[in-house]
Design a protein around this motif. Structure first.
Motif, PDB file in Angstrom:
ATOM      1  N   THR A  11      -5.415   8.803  -1.059  1.00 23.29           N
ATOM      2  CA  THR A  11      -4.635   8.937   0.162  1.00 23.29           C
ATOM      3  C   THR A  11      -5.531   8.791   1.391  1.00 23.29           C
ATOM      4  O   THR A  11      -5.147   8.170   2.382  1.00 23.29           O
ATOM      5  CB  THR A  11      -3.907  10.295   0.183  1.00 23.29           C
ATOM      6  OG1 THR A  11      -3.068  10.384  -0.974  1.00 23.29           O
ATOM      7  CG2 THR A  11      -3.048  10.451   1.418  1.00 23.29           C
ATOM      8  N   SER A  58       0.828  -1.205   0.000  1.00 22.88           N
ATOM      9  CA  SER A  58       0.000   0.000   0.000  1.00 22.88           C
ATOM     10  C   SER A  58       0.862   1.255   0.000  1.00 22.88           C
ATOM     11  O   SER A  58       0.586   2.224  -0.706  1.00 22.88           O
ATOM     12  CB  SER A  58      -0.917   0.020   1.221  1.00 22.88           C
ATOM     13  OG  SER A  58      -1.820  -1.048   1.178  1.00 22.88           O
ATOM     14  N   ARG A  59       1.917   1.214   0.777  1.00 16.28           N
ATOM     15  CA  ARG A  59       2.824   2.357   0.851  1.00 16.28           C
ATOM     16  C   ARG A  59       3.566   2.535  -0.482  1.00 16.28           C
ATOM     17  O   ARG A  59       3.781   3.665  -0.927  1.00 16.28           O
ATOM     18  CB  ARG A  59       3.797   2.129   1.996  1.00 16.28           C
ATOM     19  CG  ARG A  59       4.499   3.353   2.449  1.00 16.28           C
ATOM     20  CD  ARG A  59       3.561   4.330   3.080  1.00 16.28           C
ATOM     21  NE  ARG A  59       4.344   5.297   3.823  1.00 16.28           N
ATOM     22  CZ  ARG A  59       3.865   6.403   4.320  1.00 16.28           C
ATOM     23  NH1 ARG A  59       2.595   6.700   4.187  1.00 16.28           N
ATOM     24  NH2 ARG A  59       4.630   7.234   4.968  1.00 16.28           N
ATOM     25  N   LYS A  77       1.834   8.214   8.452  1.00 12.41           N
ATOM     26  CA  LYS A  77       1.561   9.547   7.927  1.00 12.41           C
ATOM     27  C   LYS A  77       1.459   9.426   6.415  1.00 12.41           C
ATOM     28  O   LYS A  77       2.317   8.828   5.774  1.00 12.41           O
ATOM     29  CB  LYS A  77       2.678  10.520   8.298  1.00 12.41           C
ATOM     30  CG  LYS A  77       2.717  10.855   9.764  1.00 12.41           C
ATOM     31  CD  LYS A  77       3.745  11.910  10.038  1.00 12.41           C
ATOM     32  CE  LYS A  77       3.760  12.250  11.512  1.00 12.41           C
ATOM     33  NZ  LYS A  77       4.771  13.282  11.805  1.00 12.41           N
ATOM     34  N   TRP A  78       0.422  10.004   5.853  1.00 15.00           N
ATOM     35  CA  TRP A  78       0.189   9.871   4.422  1.00 15.00           C
ATOM     36  C   TRP A  78       0.389  11.174   3.656  1.00 15.00           C
ATOM     37  O   TRP A  78      -0.020  11.308   2.527  1.00 15.00           O
ATOM     38  CB  TRP A  78      -1.205   9.294   4.178  1.00 15.00           C
ATOM     39  CG  TRP A  78      -1.254   7.867   4.632  1.00 15.00           C
ATOM     40  CD1 TRP A  78      -1.686   7.417   5.836  1.00 15.00           C
ATOM     41  CD2 TRP A  78      -0.797   6.708   3.923  1.00 15.00           C
ATOM     42  NE1 TRP A  78      -1.543   6.048   5.919  1.00 15.00           N
ATOM     43  CE2 TRP A  78      -0.992   5.589   4.750  1.00 15.00           C
ATOM     44  CE3 TRP A  78      -0.239   6.512   2.668  1.00 15.00           C
ATOM     45  CZ2 TRP A  78      -0.665   4.294   4.372  1.00 15.00           C
ATOM     46  CZ3 TRP A  78       0.094   5.221   2.286  1.00 15.00           C
ATOM     47  CH2 TRP A  78      -0.124   4.135   3.128  1.00 15.00           C
ATOM     48  N   PHE A  91       1.305   4.225  -2.820  1.00 16.11           N
ATOM     49  CA  PHE A  91       1.238   5.634  -2.450  1.00 16.11           C
ATOM     50  C   PHE A  91       2.402   6.415  -3.062  1.00 16.11           C
ATOM     51  O   PHE A  91       2.205   7.473  -3.666  1.00 16.11           O
ATOM     52  CB  PHE A  91       1.255   5.742  -0.921  1.00 16.11           C
ATOM     53  CG  PHE A  91       1.434   7.126  -0.367  1.00 16.11           C
ATOM     54  CD1 PHE A  91       0.403   8.052  -0.409  1.00 16.11           C
ATOM     55  CD2 PHE A  91       2.629   7.489   0.241  1.00 16.11           C
ATOM     56  CE1 PHE A  91       0.559   9.320   0.139  1.00 16.11           C
ATOM     57  CE2 PHE A  91       2.795   8.752   0.792  1.00 16.11           C
ATOM     58  CZ  PHE A  91       1.761   9.668   0.733  1.00 16.11           C
ATOM     59  N   LEU A 141      -6.222   5.144   1.999  1.00 17.52           N
ATOM     60  CA  LEU A 141      -5.031   4.491   2.554  1.00 17.52           C
ATOM     61  C   LEU A 141      -4.869   4.846   4.025  1.00 17.52           C
ATOM     62  O   LEU A 141      -4.516   4.004   4.848  1.00 17.52           O
ATOM     63  CB  LEU A 141      -3.781   4.903   1.763  1.00 17.52           C
ATOM     64  CG  LEU A 141      -3.691   4.372   0.344  1.00 17.52           C
ATOM     65  CD1 LEU A 141      -2.561   5.063  -0.406  1.00 17.52           C
ATOM     66  CD2 LEU A 141      -3.492   2.866   0.332  1.00 17.52           C
ATOM     67  N   SER A 142      -5.162   6.095   4.351  1.00 17.64           N
ATOM     68  CA  SER A 142      -5.071   6.550   5.733  1.00 17.64           C
ATOM     69  C   SER A 142      -6.064   5.811   6.629  1.00 17.64           C
ATOM     70  O   SER A 142      -5.756   5.514   7.785  1.00 17.64           O
ATOM     71  CB  SER A 142      -5.326   8.055   5.796  1.00 17.64           C
ATOM     72  OG  SER A 142      -5.243   8.515   7.106  1.00 17.64           O
TER      73      SER A 142
END
Length: 106
Positions: free
Chosen positions: A89, A37-38, A100-101, A41, A92-93
């Motif tokens: 975002t 996921s990161r 922290k996104w 991002f 995802l958050s």
């Protein structure tokens, strides 16, 4: 589950299924989903270079860039699903609130 208890139980209990994920396996699976996921991002939302993304993830997850690369490559399906859903975002958050996104300093 105490360390080694799964092996002891397996030794004496023939009915224990091999498919049962250990607690460690579950944690690693969650970690890998989070890494994927990161990576999505950084790569898709912020358009970072692949090498830079690996370096950032290695710092964030305390793993080598080689390990991060393996995790990312093994979890392309997760990243593909995020892309197909056009995950934001904010989404995802919600999934990973401990991170922290905002855009990382480049």
């Amino acid at each position: 589950m105490a360390v080694g208890s799964r092996n002891i139980k397996k030794l004496f209990d023939e009915d224990t299924p091999d498919e049962v994920l250990s607690e460690r396996d579950k944690v690693l699976e969650q970690r890998d989903k989070c890494v994927a996921s990161r990576a999505y991002f950084y790569l898709r939302i912020h358009k970072y270079q692949y090498e830079y993304t690996l370096e950032q993830l290695a710092k964030e997850f305390f793993l080598s860039t080689l390990t991060i690369g393996r995790i990312v490559n093994s979890n392309m399906g997760i990243m593909s699903a995020l892309n197909k859903r056009q995950t934001t975002t904010e989404q995802l958050s919600e999934d990973w609130p401990h991170l922290k996104w905002e855009e990382a300093n480049k």
